[in-house]
Design a protein around this motif. Sequence first.
Motif, PDB file in Angstrom:
ATOM      1  N   UNK A   8       8.119  29.977  -4.443  1.00 27.46           N
ATOM      2  CA  UNK A   8       7.382  30.201  -5.705  1.00 27.46           C
ATOM      3  C   UNK A   8       7.468  31.685  -5.964  1.00 27.46           C
ATOM      4  N   UNK A   9       7.904  32.055  -7.158  1.00 25.65           N
ATOM      5  CA  UNK A   9       8.065  33.477  -7.459  1.00 25.65           C
ATOM      6  C   UNK A   9       7.724  33.748  -8.914  1.00 25.65           C
ATOM      7  N   UNK A  10       6.567  34.278  -9.105  1.00 23.96           N
ATOM      8  CA  UNK A  10       6.099  34.749 -10.405  1.00 23.96           C
ATOM      9  C   UNK A  10       4.976  35.733 -10.137  1.00 23.96           C
ATOM     10  N   UNK A  11       4.340  36.238 -11.163  1.00 21.03           N
ATOM     11  CA  UNK A  11       3.159  37.087 -10.981  1.00 21.03           C
ATOM     12  C   UNK A  11       1.955  36.193 -10.696  1.00 21.03           C
ATOM     13  N   UNK A  12       1.044  36.711  -9.906  1.00 22.61           N
ATOM     14  CA  UNK A  12      -0.195  35.983  -9.625  1.00 22.61           C
ATOM     15  C   UNK A  12      -1.119  36.173 -10.824  1.00 22.61           C
ATOM     16  N   UNK A  13      -0.880  35.334 -11.830  1.00 22.11           N
ATOM     17  CA  UNK A  13      -1.577  35.390 -13.118  1.00 22.11           C
ATOM     18  C   UNK A  13      -1.812  33.962 -13.578  1.00 22.11           C
ATOM     19  N   UNK A  14      -2.839  33.761 -14.360  1.00 21.98           N
ATOM     20  CA  UNK A  14      -3.187  32.399 -14.790  1.00 21.98           C
ATOM     21  C   UNK A  14      -2.064  31.714 -15.556  1.00 21.98           C
ATOM     22  N   UNK A  15      -1.229  32.466 -16.268  1.00 20.17           N
ATOM     23  CA  UNK A  15      -0.121  31.840 -17.001  1.00 20.17           C
ATOM     24  C   UNK A  15       0.860  31.137 -16.070  1.00 20.17           C
ATOM     25  N   UNK A  16       0.967  31.640 -14.837  1.00 22.20           N
ATOM     26  CA  UNK A  16       1.951  31.108 -13.891  1.00 22.20           C
ATOM     27  C   UNK A  16       1.332  30.160 -12.868  1.00 22.20           C
ATOM     28  N   UNK A  17       0.040  29.977 -12.921  1.00 17.18           N
ATOM     29  CA  UNK A  17      -0.710  28.991 -12.145  1.00 17.18           C
ATOM     30  C   UNK A  17      -0.341  28.934 -10.660  1.00 17.18           C
ATOM     31  N   UNK A  18      -0.515  30.052  -9.947  1.00 15.55           N
ATOM     32  CA  UNK A  18      -0.221  30.027  -8.517  1.00 15.55           C
ATOM     33  C   UNK A  18      -1.133  29.075  -7.739  1.00 15.55           C
ATOM     34  N   UNK A  19      -2.317  28.811  -8.268  1.00 16.54           N
ATOM     35  CA  UNK A  19      -3.233  27.884  -7.600  1.00 16.54           C
ATOM     36  C   UNK A  19      -2.633  26.477  -7.540  1.00 16.54           C
ATOM     37  N   UNK A  20      -1.888  26.107  -8.566  1.00 11.36           N
ATOM     38  CA  UNK A  20      -1.225  24.797  -8.572  1.00 11.36           C
ATOM     39  C   UNK A  20      -0.208  24.716  -7.428  1.00 11.36           C
ATOM     40  N   UNK A  21       0.519  25.787  -7.187  1.00 12.47           N
ATOM     41  CA  UNK A  21       1.497  25.780  -6.089  1.00 12.47           C
ATOM     42  C   UNK A  21       0.808  25.524  -4.751  1.00 12.47           C
ATOM     43  N   UNK A  22      -0.352  26.121  -4.553  1.00 16.30           N
ATOM     44  CA  UNK A  22      -1.102  25.913  -3.311  1.00 16.30           C
ATOM     45  C   UNK A  22      -1.587  24.469  -3.210  1.00 16.30           C
ATOM     46  N   UNK A  23      -2.054  23.923  -4.326  1.00 15.33           N
ATOM     47  CA  UNK A  23      -2.486  22.521  -4.357  1.00 15.33           C
ATOM     48  C   UNK A  23      -1.319  21.589  -4.010  1.00 15.33           C
ATOM     49  N   UNK A  24      -0.158  21.883  -4.546  1.00  9.35           N
ATOM     50  CA  UNK A  24       1.033  21.073  -4.269  1.00  9.35           C
ATOM     51  C   UNK A  24       1.374  21.144  -2.783  1.00  9.35           C
TER      52      UNK A  24
END
Length: 187
Positions: A8-24
């Motif tokens: 997963x590679x993006x900025x840790x920002x709500x637009x990129x939803x890093x929390x979803x990656x953790x949930x997955x």
Amino acid sequence: QARPALSWRRAFHEHYDPLLAVEVLARVAKRCPDISMTMGGADHGLLEETKQRAADLGVEDRICFAGYLDAETKAAAFEAHDVFLNTNQVDNMPVSVLEAASCGLVPIATSVGGIPDLLTDDLDSVLVPAGDADLMAAAVVELLEGEARFTRLSLGARALAERSGWPAVRARWTAELQLLLPDTEFV
């Protein structure tokens, strides 16, 4: 066979939803005990919350928070992974997806913004609705367990990247411009 290593590679920002990656990752870990993920990108307000969510879900030891990846570390990260998660809430035409595809990673991406115009579900990627951790996790498991599908999508992703490279894009632009200006030579 796809390795159980997500990128997963993006900025840790709500637009990129890093929390979803953790949930997955947490969902996939229930089926694939060897799963891990590298998350790379600059902090734009959600890094600590993402780390806390990983701890809450018990997957913090499965995640490498790599920070911003320069060209050299990005190449090494792509080499070590086979599946690229694109969890964006909004997007246009993410270069990160094309970079991953050029290295043969299969993108599993949210179907938002211009992404469905860039990626073709089941040809070069897997597209899922935004915010759907269950469907994204199921897509990861299917790729990890289905060697033939992973191989087909990996080859499709690489072909997409080649079609998106400057030589191919330049040829298409030249052909289009020659339709409008047939007596002009384009260099």
